[in-house]
Enzyme design. Structure first.
Site, PDB file in Angstrom:
ATOM      1  N   ASP A  97      34.245  47.161  43.091  1.00  0.00           N
ATOM      2  CA  ASP A  97      35.080  46.363  43.982  1.00  0.00           C
ATOM      3  C   ASP A  97      35.526  47.277  45.122  1.00  0.00           C
ATOM      4  O   ASP A  97      36.286  48.220  44.897  1.00  0.00           O
ATOM      5  CB  ASP A  97      36.286  45.858  43.165  1.00  0.00           C
ATOM      6  N   ASP A 198      36.299  43.277  48.794  1.00  0.00           N
ATOM      7  CA  ASP A 198      37.638  42.706  48.799  1.00  0.00           C
ATOM      8  C   ASP A 198      38.022  42.289  50.225  1.00  0.00           C
ATOM      9  O   ASP A 198      37.800  43.052  51.176  1.00  0.00           O
ATOM     10  CB  ASP A 198      38.618  43.769  48.272  1.00  0.00           C
ATOM     11  N   GLU A 257      34.311  38.598  49.210  1.00  0.00           N
ATOM     12  CA  GLU A 257      35.463  37.743  48.957  1.00  0.00           C
ATOM     13  C   GLU A 257      35.848  37.167  50.307  1.00  0.00           C
ATOM     14  O   GLU A 257      36.356  37.886  51.174  1.00  0.00           O
ATOM     15  CB  GLU A 257      36.654  38.514  48.383  1.00  0.00           C
ATOM     16  N   HIS A 319      40.945  36.876  39.029  1.00  0.00           N
ATOM     17  CA  HIS A 319      42.228  37.547  38.810  1.00  0.00           C
ATOM     18  C   HIS A 319      43.325  37.124  39.783  1.00  0.00           C
ATOM     19  O   HIS A 319      44.426  37.654  39.730  1.00  0.00           O
ATOM     20  CB  HIS A 319      42.013  39.060  38.896  1.00  0.00           C
ATOM     21  N   ASP A 320      43.007  36.217  40.698  1.00  0.00           N
ATOM     22  CA  ASP A 320      43.993  35.765  41.679  1.00  0.00           C
ATOM     23  C   ASP A 320      44.428  34.315  41.494  1.00  0.00           C
ATOM     24  O   ASP A 320      45.210  33.803  42.297  1.00  0.00           O
ATOM     25  CB  ASP A 320      43.429  35.904  43.106  1.00  0.00           C
TER      26      ASP A 320
HETATM   27  C1  GLC Z   1      42.067  40.355  47.268  1.00  0.00           C
HETATM   28  C2  GLC Z   1      42.161  40.629  45.793  1.00  0.00           C
HETATM   29  C3  GLC Z   1      43.596  40.568  45.376  1.00  0.00           C
HETATM   30  C4  GLC Z   1      44.363  41.618  46.151  1.00  0.00           C
HETATM   31  C5  GLC Z   1      44.182  41.408  47.649  1.00  0.00           C
HETATM   32  C6  GLC Z   1      44.680  42.581  48.422  1.00  0.00           C
HETATM   33  O1  GLC Z   1      42.442  39.061  47.562  1.00  0.00           O
HETATM   34  O2  GLC Z   1      41.347  39.750  45.081  1.00  0.00           O
HETATM   35  O3  GLC Z   1      43.759  40.754  44.010  1.00  0.00           O
HETATM   36  O4  GLC Z   1      45.717  41.564  45.823  1.00  0.00           O
HETATM   37  O5  GLC Z   1      42.829  41.267  47.975  1.00  0.00           O
HETATM   38  O6  GLC Z   1      43.819  43.657  48.237  1.00  0.00           O
END
Ligand code: GLC
Ligand code: CA
Length: 535
Positions: A97, A198, A257, A319-320
């Protein structure tokens, strides 16, 4: 040419919560290694591991202070090497990641950058002069305040749209870009199979720093249309450069993402000529209400949005977001009325995820039906959860609870007190009980994954949706090299009579006694029944 990630089943591991090998209450790399046997049994091909790099853990690893090293909490670089080689021996690939939108404020680059305007690293981050007020309405979404944070040493403010501990990079700076491409080469050389990027669509911000317009949506927009603080067109240039670096290293996958839930934005990240990301997340399913028609229409929209040759992907949990077993129980996403109904829906959802055309992403624990539960304030760790307390559903701790391995102490995750409380249902919901039960959800996942792997129609075939009943998600998957597969998924809590017109041989179905033939005149599907047949 087909790529390995198109035929693969991905499995996301949140490393703090998967398995703890040294009994300090926090999951680690050695813990993952100890569970490779389990993952092979489950049948997944690729692990995407959320960040385990050096980090002050203000956002639990999504705030990196060294991109080339493992945080001691998770182990060492050597542990990673061993994990990579053991996984490889077992046919499992590993994707890391990469948090390249921002670093930690404790990264040496940022220390240097913030010390003086003349520092060579100053331009690696984003600054505005201190004028007593922020230059626009961009917000730090985990702090619910301005995204512009004061820096006394230079008389400026820096940008951090998550927390003030996550200063954002200036991707217009060529040295910064090269630094990241080098980091990617470093991990490729170590044998990693690719990256999940990310906040991939956040790398560039409006050069004029214009304020975002108002949006009526609280989630995921935080009442702003994010057209200026992220999602800028310049990002495609960087995706092309990253793609060139990945291609030079061999078959490595780049997964974006794409922030928000915009399928068109996600689709654009594949590039017009297959020259950007290999996969980009379309998060529509995470916000979809229960119902065959909703999911069908969403999938059709996604297929239609993708450029020619781009390969789709689907995800139900990460995880979000509140876990899907939990979502389909709650009123907002469809209100299952009992534990049994929740369980039945988890099976239906799994069948859909694992038979649609597109790479499926499983979130650790969904294969045993892990859910969420409302945390007491004192147990919250996620900055977003703390900032938005007592609102429910925004904080992300509930979907990050430790994996439930057994019904024993701390669910077999650790002998020490786990960093987050274990979900209270662990005594009945755990891997150990489900592993020995052929009728369990875990066994259902294994059967679906094995079938997907065995049948070319399922992993690479075309898809044709069938109009049989509004509550039945039905499609045929076809590939030249094998029989076609018919998938019938009843989303209703009532039986549904289906006339599908072709006889077939049932290859997988949710538990019911007898009958392997699908008759030409059709079938009466039981509530939440799934039937998969060769036709
Ligand atoms: C992405 C991740 C999340 C994180 C954010 C800031 O959205 O999936 O978990 O808090 O980025 O890095
Ligand atoms: Ca540990």
């Amino acid at each position: 040419m087909r790529h390995w990630w198109e035929d693969a089943v991905f499995y996301q591991i949140y490393p703090r919560s998967f398995a703890d090998s040294n009994e300090d209450g926090i999951g680690d790399l050695q813990g993952i290694r100890n569970k490779l046997g389990y993952l092979v049994d489950l049948g997944v091909d690729v692990l995407w591991i959320s960040p385990f790099f050096k980090s002050p853990m203000k956002d639990f690893g999504y705030d990196v202070s060294d991109y080339r090293d493992v945080d001691p909490m998770f182990g060492t670089l050597d542990d990673l090497r061993t994990l990579l080689s053991d996984a490889k021996t077992r046919g499992i690939r590993i994707v890391l990641d990469l948090v390249a939108n921002h670093s930690s404020d404790e990264h040496p680059w940022f220390f240097e950058a913030r010390s003086s305007k003349d520092s060579p690293k100053h331009d690696w981050y984003l600054w505005v002069p201190e004028t007593g007020r922020p230059p626009n309405n961009w917000t730090a979404i985990f702090e619910l305040g301005s995204a512009w944070h004061p820096n006394l040493a230079t008389g400026e403010r820096y940008l951090g749209t998550f927390t003030k501990y996550q200063p954002e990079f200036n991707w217009r700076n060529d040295e910064l870009r090269e630094a990241f491409y080098d980091i990617m080469r470093f991990w490729y050389a170590l044998g990693v199979d690719g990256f999940r990027l990310d906040v991939a669509t956040g790398y560039f911000k409006d050069s004029e720093l214009r304020s975002n317009p108002f949006s009526s949506k609280a989630n995921p927009d935080f009442f702003q249309k994010h057209i200026y603080d992220r999602n800028r067109p310049e990002v495609h240039e960087v995706f092309k450069e990253m793609r060139a670096v990945a291609d030079a290293a061999g078959e490595r996958v780049l997964i974006g993402e794409t922030h928000g839930q915009d399928r068109l934005l996600a689709a654009s990240c594949y590039g017009k000529h297959d020259d950007e990301l290999h996969l980009a997340f379309n998060f529509e399913f995470l916000y979809e209400k229960w119902g065959a028609r909703n999911f069908r229409e969403s999938a059709e929209r996604w297929y239609a949005a993708l450029p020619d040759g781009a390969w789709p992907n689907f995800t139900l949990s990460n995880h979000d977001h509140p876990r899907h077993a939990w979502r389909y129980r709650g009123r907002r996403f469809g209100g299952a009325s009992s534990e049994a109904e929740t369980e039945a829906r988890a099976r239906v959802a799994a069948a859909m995820l694992l038979t649609l055309r597109g790479t499926p992403f499983i979130y650790y624990g969904e294969e045993i039906g892990m859910t969420c539960y409302p945390f007491p304030r004192a147990a919250l760790r996620d900055p977003l959860g703390i900032a938005t307390w007592p609102l429910r559903g925004l904080g992300r701790d509930p979907e990050r609870t430790p994996m439930q391995w057994t019904g024993g102490e701390n669910a077999g995750f650790s002998t020490a007190k786990p960093w987050l409380p274990i979900n209270r249902d662990y005594r009945s919901r755990n891997v150990a009980t489900q592993e020995t039960d052929p009728a369990s959800l875990l066994s259902w996942y294994k059967s679906l994954i094995a079938l997907r792997r065995a049948k070319a129609a399922l992993h690479e075939g075309s898809i044709t949706f069938l109009d049989l009943d509004v509550d039945v998600l039905a499609y045929t998957r076809r590939a030249a090299s094998c029989e076609s597969i018919l998938v019938l998924i009843n989303f209703a809590s009532q039986p549904r009579a289906i006339s599908q017109g072709a006889p077939g041989r049932v290859v997988l179905r949710t538990a019911r006694a007898g009958g392997t033939a699908l008759k030409a005149e059709g079938i009466v599907l039981k509530p939440y029944e799934v039937v998969i047949a060769e036709v």
